[in-house]
Design an enzyme around this catalytic site. Structure first.
Site, PDB file in Angstrom:
ATOM      1  N   ASP A  33       0.858  -1.190   0.000  1.00  0.00           N
ATOM      2  CA  ASP A  33       0.000   0.000   0.000  1.00  0.00           C
ATOM      3  C   ASP A  33       0.896   1.243   0.000  1.00  0.00           C
ATOM      4  OD1 ASP A  33      -3.205   0.591   0.978  1.00  0.00           O
ATOM      5  OD2 ASP A  33      -1.749   2.240   1.138  1.00  0.00           O
ATOM      6  N   ILE A  34       0.519   2.217  -0.802  1.00  0.00           N
ATOM      7  CA  ILE A  34       1.328   3.430  -0.960  1.00  0.00           C
ATOM      8  C   ILE A  34       1.330   4.300   0.305  1.00  0.00           C
ATOM      9  CG2 ILE A  34      -0.390   5.053  -1.873  1.00  0.00           C
ATOM     10  CD1 ILE A  34       1.625   5.611  -4.167  1.00  0.00           C
ATOM     11  N   GLU A 102     -12.336   3.398  -1.221  1.00  0.00           N
ATOM     12  CA  GLU A 102     -11.925   4.533  -2.064  1.00  0.00           C
ATOM     13  C   GLU A 102     -11.608   4.095  -3.483  1.00  0.00           C
ATOM     14  OE1 GLU A 102      -8.703   6.337   0.076  1.00  0.00           O
ATOM     15  OE2 GLU A 102     -10.042   7.039   1.670  1.00  0.00           O
ATOM     16  N   VAL A 103     -10.963   2.944  -3.612  1.00  0.00           N
ATOM     17  CA  VAL A 103     -10.590   2.473  -4.951  1.00  0.00           C
ATOM     18  C   VAL A 103     -11.608   1.410  -5.395  1.00  0.00           C
ATOM     19  CG1 VAL A 103      -8.817   1.354  -6.345  1.00  0.00           C
ATOM     20  CG2 VAL A 103      -8.145   2.939  -4.521  1.00  0.00           C
ATOM     21  N   HIS A 107     -10.281  -5.197  -3.316  1.00  0.00           N
ATOM     22  CA  HIS A 107      -8.966  -5.422  -2.714  1.00  0.00           C
ATOM     23  C   HIS A 107      -9.110  -5.796  -1.257  1.00  0.00           C
ATOM     24  CE1 HIS A 107      -9.999  -1.139  -2.460  1.00  0.00           C
ATOM     25  NE2 HIS A 107      -9.371  -1.114  -1.293  1.00  0.00           N
ATOM     26  N   HIS A 109      -6.955  -5.580   2.275  1.00  0.00           N
ATOM     27  CA  HIS A 109      -5.806  -5.022   2.981  1.00  0.00           C
ATOM     28  C   HIS A 109      -5.291  -6.109   3.917  1.00  0.00           C
ATOM     29  CE1 HIS A 109      -6.814  -0.647   2.245  1.00  0.00           C
ATOM     30  NE2 HIS A 109      -8.008  -1.169   2.069  1.00  0.00           N
TER      31      HIS A 109
HETATM   32  P1  AMP Z   1      -9.792   1.548   0.285  1.00  0.00           P
HETATM   33  O1  AMP Z   1     -10.072   2.774   1.104  1.00  0.00           O
HETATM   34  O2  AMP Z   1     -10.153   0.282   0.993  1.00  0.00           O
HETATM   35  O3  AMP Z   1     -10.388   1.649  -1.100  1.00  0.00           O
HETATM   36  O4  AMP Z   1      -8.231   1.483   0.136  1.00  0.00           O
HETATM   37  C1  AMP Z   1      -7.520   1.950  -0.966  1.00  0.00           C
HETATM   38  C2  AMP Z   1      -6.068   1.823  -0.623  1.00  0.00           C
HETATM   39  O5  AMP Z   1      -5.319   1.950  -1.804  1.00  0.00           O
HETATM   40  C3  AMP Z   1      -5.551   2.888   0.350  1.00  0.00           C
HETATM   41  O6  AMP Z   1      -5.014   2.247   1.501  1.00  0.00           O
HETATM   42  C4  AMP Z   1      -4.481   3.629  -0.465  1.00  0.00           C
HETATM   43  O7  AMP Z   1      -3.385   4.015   0.311  1.00  0.00           O
HETATM   44  C5  AMP Z   1      -4.098   2.580  -1.488  1.00  0.00           C
HETATM   45  N1  AMP Z   1      -3.539   3.107  -2.738  1.00  0.00           N
HETATM   46  C6  AMP Z   1      -4.022   4.114  -3.514  1.00  0.00           C
HETATM   47  N2  AMP Z   1      -3.239   4.288  -4.599  1.00  0.00           N
HETATM   48  C7  AMP Z   1      -2.254   3.361  -4.522  1.00  0.00           C
HETATM   49  C8  AMP Z   1      -1.142   3.031  -5.327  1.00  0.00           C
HETATM   50  N3  AMP Z   1      -0.853   3.694  -6.474  1.00  0.00           N
HETATM   51  N4  AMP Z   1      -0.324   2.029  -4.935  1.00  0.00           N
HETATM   52  C9  AMP Z   1      -0.567   1.356  -3.788  1.00  0.00           C
HETATM   53  N5  AMP Z   1      -1.609   1.600  -2.985  1.00  0.00           N
HETATM   54  C10 AMP Z   1      -2.442   2.599  -3.325  1.00  0.00           C
END
Ligand code: AMP
Length: 121
Positions: A33-34, A102-103, A107, A109
């Protein structure tokens, strides 16, 4: 929800954006995770296009479902955080608006390397 092909994980899967890869096979990709929230914070995603866990379980094949679950434990073992050989971890998936997703690409975690603390704060 229709799948947004321009979401950040779709771009990572297409190789348009780099990631720090942990593990990959035909079905799953795992990377750091970034913005890590714990000492170890990894993401595990299916390679096919699913917005969230509900979408996944309604459309994915049994093989895809078992490969994602197995992918999580494979990654945990690889990182030394699994129950066998490590001290455990938390696997978590945020789903939709109330889940704080958010994405919009499914996924999980994986948090580990230290005590993760309360389930929900
Ligand atoms: P969520 O809130 O469950 O959708 O988590 C999305 C996660 O994606 C967050 O923890 C972000 O830090 C992570 N994230 C967003 N962009 C990237 C990226 N380019 N590479 C790795 N992790 C990312």
């Amino acid at each position: 929800m229709t799948y947004d092909k321009n979401n950040i994980f779709a771009k990572i899967l297409r190789g348009e954006i780099p990631c720090k890869k942990v593990y990959e096979n035909e079905y799953v990709l795992s990377f750091y995770d970034i913005n890590p929230q714990k000492k170890i914070h990894i993401l595990v995603i299916p390679k096919a296009e699913y917005t969230d866990l509900d979408d996944f379980t309604s459309r994915a094949s049994e093989k895809e479902i078992s490969e994602l679950i197995k992918g999580i434990t494979t990654v945990a073992k690889k990182l030394g955080i699994s129950i066998n050989g490590g001290e455990g971890y938390r696997a978590l998936s945020n789903i939709g608006l109330n889940g704080g997703q958010e994405v919009p690409h499914l996924h999980f975690h994986l948090f580990g390397g230290e005590k993760i603390g309360r389930m929900v704060s």
